[in-house]
Design an enzyme around this catalytic site. Sequence first.
Site, PDB file in Angstrom:
ATOM      1  CG  PHE A   1     -44.852 -94.536 -46.667  1.00 45.83           C
ATOM      2  CD1 PHE A   1     -45.720 -95.537 -46.275  1.00 45.83           C
ATOM      3  CD2 PHE A   1     -43.527 -94.855 -46.935  1.00 45.83           C
ATOM      4  CE1 PHE A   1     -45.262 -96.846 -46.129  1.00 45.83           C
ATOM      5  CE2 PHE A   1     -43.074 -96.145 -46.800  1.00 45.83           C
ATOM      6  CZ  PHE A   1     -43.938 -97.142 -46.386  1.00 45.83           C
TER       7      PHE A   1
ATOM      8  CB  SER B   1     -35.867 -89.734 -53.781  1.00 42.15           C
ATOM      9  OG  SER B   1     -35.442 -90.073 -55.086  1.00 42.15           O
TER      10      SER B   1
ATOM     11  CB  SER C   1     -31.080 -93.879 -45.105  1.00 45.13           C
ATOM     12  OG  SER C   1     -30.974 -94.580 -46.325  1.00 45.13           O
TER      13      SER C   1
ATOM     14  CE1 TYR D   1     -32.967 -89.756 -48.517  1.00 45.12           C
ATOM     15  CE2 TYR D   1     -31.963 -91.927 -48.758  1.00 45.12           C
ATOM     16  CZ  TYR D   1     -32.920 -91.107 -48.195  1.00 45.12           C
ATOM     17  OH  TYR D   1     -33.812 -91.617 -47.297  1.00 45.12           O
TER      18      TYR D   1
HETATM   19  C1  UD1 Z   1     -34.703 -96.579 -50.845  1.00 43.18           C
HETATM   20  C2  UD1 Z   1     -35.392 -95.367 -50.270  1.00 43.18           C
HETATM   21  C3  UD1 Z   1     -34.468 -94.519 -49.503  1.00 43.18           C
HETATM   22  C4  UD1 Z   1     -33.797 -95.358 -48.496  1.00 43.18           C
HETATM   23  C5  UD1 Z   1     -33.061 -96.443 -49.223  1.00 43.18           C
HETATM   24  C6  UD1 Z   1     -32.292 -97.346 -48.342  1.00 43.18           C
HETATM   25  C7  UD1 Z   1     -37.320 -94.652 -51.475  1.00 43.18           C
HETATM   26  C8  UD1 Z   1     -37.853 -93.770 -52.526  1.00 43.18           C
HETATM   27  N1  UD1 Z   1     -35.986 -94.607 -51.320  1.00 43.18           N
HETATM   28  O1  UD1 Z   1     -33.758 -96.295 -51.842  1.00 43.18           O
HETATM   29  O2  UD1 Z   1     -35.148 -93.490 -48.863  1.00 43.18           O
HETATM   30  O3  UD1 Z   1     -32.903 -94.587 -47.759  1.00 43.18           O
HETATM   31  O4  UD1 Z   1     -34.032 -97.222 -49.880  1.00 43.18           O
HETATM   32  O5  UD1 Z   1     -33.157 -98.026 -47.480  1.00 43.18           O
HETATM   33  O6  UD1 Z   1     -38.046 -95.352 -50.813  1.00 43.18           O
HETATM   34  N2  UD1 Z   1     -36.245 -99.371 -59.418  1.00 43.18           N
HETATM   35  C9  UD1 Z   1     -36.703 -99.948 -60.574  1.00 43.18           C
HETATM   36  N3  UD1 Z   1     -37.841 -99.455 -61.153  1.00 43.18           N
HETATM   37  C10 UD1 Z   1     -38.535 -98.393 -60.640  1.00 43.18           C
HETATM   38  C11 UD1 Z   1     -38.038 -97.793 -59.449  1.00 43.18           C
HETATM   39  C12 UD1 Z   1     -36.885 -98.317 -58.870  1.00 43.18           C
HETATM   40  O7  UD1 Z   1     -36.115-100.912 -61.093  1.00 43.18           O
HETATM   41  O8  UD1 Z   1     -39.570 -97.994 -61.206  1.00 43.18           O
HETATM   42  C13 UD1 Z   1     -35.048 -99.952 -58.794  1.00 43.18           C
HETATM   43  C14 UD1 Z   1     -33.967 -98.963 -58.432  1.00 43.18           C
HETATM   44  O9  UD1 Z   1     -33.126 -98.692 -59.518  1.00 43.18           O
HETATM   45  C15 UD1 Z   1     -33.255 -99.707 -57.303  1.00 43.18           C
HETATM   46  C16 UD1 Z   1     -34.392-100.474 -56.620  1.00 43.18           C
HETATM   47  O10 UD1 Z   1     -35.445-100.542 -57.570  1.00 43.18           O
HETATM   48  O11 UD1 Z   1     -32.313-100.601 -57.799  1.00 43.18           O
HETATM   49  C17 UD1 Z   1     -34.897 -99.819 -55.370  1.00 43.18           C
HETATM   50  O12 UD1 Z   1     -35.152 -98.453 -55.666  1.00 43.18           O
HETATM   51  P1  UD1 Z   1     -35.934 -97.487 -54.635  1.00 43.18           P
HETATM   52  O13 UD1 Z   1     -37.232 -98.065 -54.278  1.00 43.18           O
HETATM   53  O14 UD1 Z   1     -35.864 -96.097 -55.164  1.00 43.18           O
HETATM   54  O15 UD1 Z   1     -35.055 -97.641 -53.337  1.00 43.18           O
HETATM   55  P2  UD1 Z   1     -33.558 -97.331 -53.029  1.00 43.18           P
HETATM   56  O16 UD1 Z   1     -32.868 -96.564 -54.080  1.00 43.18           O
HETATM   57  O17 UD1 Z   1     -32.982 -98.657 -52.676  1.00 43.18           O
END
Ligand code: UD1
Length: 312
Positions: free
Chosen positions: A12, A79, A118, A142
């Site tokens: 992306f 991730s 990150s 990660y």
């Molecule tokens: C993301 C990035 C990572 C980056 C980091 C810091 C992705 C996949 N990961 O991690 O590469 O280094 O930010 O900038 O982009 N959540 C839900 N429901 C879902 C999915 C996620 O509630 O269906 C929550 C997660 O538990 C978390 C938050 O949303 O609390 C963000 O999750 P995610 O988008 O995976 O990002 P980060 O873990 O913050």
Amino acid sequence: MARCLVTGVAGFIGCSIAAALLARGESVRGVDNLLTGKRENLAGLEAMEFQEGDLSDAGACARACAGIDTIFHEAALASVPRSVEDPVSTHRNCVEATLNLLVAARQAGVRRVVYAGSSSAYGDTPTLPKQESMPPNPISPYAVAKLAGEHYMLAFARVYGLETVVLRYFNVFGPHQDPGSPYSGVLAVFCQRMLAGEQPIIYGDGQQSRDFTYIDNVVEANLLAAAAPADKVAGQMMNVATGSRITLNETFAILRELTGYRGEPAYAAPRAGDIRDSLADIRRAEELLGYRTRIDFREGLRRTVDWYRGRA
Ligand code: UD1
């Protein structure tokens, strides 16, 4: 001969940087092992030279770096939960790949490498906003892997004079982000599910917050980092974000307006390795790069929902 190399170009962020470089008339090569990258993200990038290759292979790195002036290193297994399940493949695709790339870059006489760092490097410390001077405190494999890559970047600047620049991204989102994997970023998943009328799942109480950063801001930061004078940016690390944060519950409410989804979210147990709050101080990027947030969260989210709607 291509002058710019984008690693992870079928991902992306990589495909978005490549598109911006081509639009500026640059000659671009892209490399991707298609592990998480998608061929469909290469549509529209036909003017680019594409190499399918894995950066954990030194030969692939050498081929990718030949004749290159500037590298945008976006390739990674991006991730937190994936790294918790399989830390070894995260290490291989983030740390080994980065070291191999740097060795090949040096051998090929590459001038500058801009690295996708990150914000996870800061870990779960309570102090906000996160400033670059804070000691790193990675809490997931990660975060360790992305931070190791940063250290390699800065060491190659000090030891070999390679012009490396580390951009610490904060939760990047936007068109082309893959919504289809259990490891996908939360906004991609929520956009897709809510447009399809499916219930999104919030891990934890939804009060966790993020400095969600629309992709165009990240692309802009990369272009600025590639062009900035070496005496200002070589060997430097800086946050790339918006400088504001929003909770998942608030985000869900905005997405409900934008998508027309009528239901409530489901709540589930918090994810291991998650951090609670994230917010960047972006003054260093402003000062060193002239970086500004061009697209704010709401506008970015509107554009993102439109993109997923067009795909549905
Ligand atoms: C993301 C990035 C990572 C980056 C980091 C810091 C992705 C996949 N990961 O991690 O590469 O280094 O930010 O900038 O982009 N959540 C839900 N429901 C879902 C999915 C996620 O509630 O269906 C929550 C997660 O538990 C978390 C938050 O949303 O609390 C963000 O999750 P995610 O988008 O995976 O990002 P980060 O873990 O913050």
